[in-house]
Design an enzyme around this catalytic site. Structure first.
Site, short mmCIF file in Angstrom:
data_model
loop_
_atom_site.label_atom_id
_atom_site.label_comp_id
_atom_site.label_asym_id
_atom_site.label_seq_id
_atom_site.Cartn_x
_atom_site.Cartn_y
_atom_site.Cartn_z
N HIS A 84 0.85 -1.20 0.00
CA HIS A 84 0.00 0.00 0.00
C HIS A 84 0.88 1.25 0.00
O HIS A 84 1.96 1.27 0.58
CB HIS A 84 -0.92 0.00 1.22
CG HIS A 84 -1.96 1.08 1.14
ND1 HIS A 84 -1.69 2.39 1.51
CD2 HIS A 84 -3.24 1.06 0.70
CE1 HIS A 84 -2.77 3.13 1.29
NE2 HIS A 84 -3.73 2.33 0.80
N GLU A 108 -4.33 2.15 -7.23
CA GLU A 108 -4.62 3.29 -6.36
C GLU A 108 -3.63 4.41 -6.66
O GLU A 108 -2.50 4.39 -6.15
CB GLU A 108 -4.47 2.89 -4.88
CG GLU A 108 -5.35 1.74 -4.46
CD GLU A 108 -5.58 1.71 -2.95
OE1 GLU A 108 -6.61 1.18 -2.54
OE2 GLU A 108 -4.74 2.24 -2.18
O1 LIG Z 1 -7.10 1.13 1.23
C1 LIG Z 1 -7.82 1.91 0.66
C2 LIG Z 1 -7.32 3.02 -0.10
O2 LIG Z 1 -6.08 3.46 0.28
C3 LIG Z 1 -8.31 4.13 -0.29
O3 LIG Z 1 -8.50 4.88 0.86
P1 LIG Z 1 -9.52 6.12 0.78
O4 LIG Z 1 -10.73 5.62 0.08
O5 LIG Z 1 -9.78 6.50 2.19
O6 LIG Z 1 -8.84 7.17 -0.04
#
Ligand SMILES: O=C[C@H](O)COP(=O)(O)O
Length: 309
Positions: free
Chosen positions: A155, A229
């Site tokens: 991540h 992401e």
């Molecule tokens: O693990 C999930 C992602 O990092 C997205 O997080 P978020 O929807 O709070 O931006």
């Protein structure tokens, strides 16, 4: 060269080679093709099925989930997981796989609460060794024994704050698959480009490097989930533009097209209700953060992803 094209279909995806492309062009009278993707009008899908039954790959089951990161205390996490258990039926009704990734201390509680459901439990990291003198690390063997089935790796927050790299992520991918766990690996570019086309180019180039490291580390026939992401879209007010996500995720799909194992691609980064419809051409589901804290939002996302809108 094989599998140079990917044809999208509501219920199936088709991988075909260059020879088939020539035949297909004649058969469907298609003149405009922009490799690696080819759009075929819906009324012509039946012709593809009869022409290329052998190259058919079943449509991937869609998938939705959330990581709780370090947002909740243990009590709130338990309540939340109990709420997730109630969404199992909603997910089953629309053929969506549902997962939740709590903090490490809540994993056994989550497994217990969800034991009679189809909801998958994941962890937010795991080490590349199964046992030994590795103070503070968590063994993928023990994660498996605890009853989790997914391991989130690489991540952006771990890359930025804990020095994780493509190399360490790759080692963890190998260890996860060795222990029968499905890696959910996060990939994505750090910066947004000055223009839309520059953003897509940068994103594809950065993702390609990350994907290559993952593909070298994961056995070819293993189950794999890639969460695209864009770093700049995480923790933001709204998700990345749909066009951007679809271009990039289609390119990622092409990068993994030759894998034997099931490879599903998710979008994450400020995703919530209303995000999926415009991304449906590129992704197999969504990976939520903050906007899943309200379980009603998660329920809506499950319905939207399940119905493809
Ligand atoms: O693990 C999930 C992602 O990092 C997205 O997080 P978020 O929807 O709070 O931006």
């Amino acid at each position: 060269m094989k599998a140079t094209l990917l044809l999208s279909h509501p219920r199936a995806a088709y991988f075909i080679g260059p020879q088939s492309l020539i035949l297909l062009r004649q058969h469907l009278s298609i003149s405009r093709i922009s490799p690696p993707f080819l759009s075929v009008p819906e009324d012509q899908h039946s012709k593809i099925i009869s022409l290329h039954p052998i190259g058919m790959v079943p449509h991937k089951r869609r998938i939705v989930g959330t990581s709780l990161k370090m947002y909740f205390d243990l009590h709130r996490t338990q309540e939340y997981i109990e709420g997730i258990a109630k969404l199992d039926k909603d997910a089953q009704e629309v053929d969506v796989d549902l997962f939740v990734i709590p903090d490490f201390l809540s994993v056994c509680t989550a497994v217990e609460i969800l034991k009679d459901t189809n909801v998958m439990v994941g962890v937010q990291d795991s080490y590349w060794e199964d046992a030994g003198a590795h103070t503070g690390e968590v063994s993928p063997l023990n994660i498996k024994q605890a009853g989790a089935s997914l391991v989130e790796l690489g991540h952006a927050e771990r890359r930025a704050r804990f020095g994780e790299t493509d190399e360490t992520t790759a080692r963890k991918v190998t260890a996860a698959t060795r222990n029968g766990l499905t890696p959910l690996v996060c990939i994505g570019e750090k910066e947004r480009g000055a223009s839309a086309s520059q953003s897509v180019g940068t994103a594809i180039a950065e993702c390609e490097k990350q994907v290559k490291a993952i593909l070298a580390a994961a056995p070819d026939d293993s189950d794999l989930i890639l969460a695209y992401e864009p770093v700049w879209a995480i923790g933001a007010a709204k998700p990345a533009d749909a066009d951007h996500v679809v271009y990039v995720t289609k390119a990622i799909r092409h990068m993994v097209a030759n894998r034997k194992g099931r490879t599903r691609i998710l979008y994450g980064g400020s995703a919530g209700p209303g995000t999926y419809k415009a991304l449906a051409d590129g992704v197999d589901g969504l990976f939520l953060g903050r906007f899943a804290h309200d379980l009603q939002n998660l329920k809506r996302v499950i319905e939207e992803v399940g119905r493809g809108k």
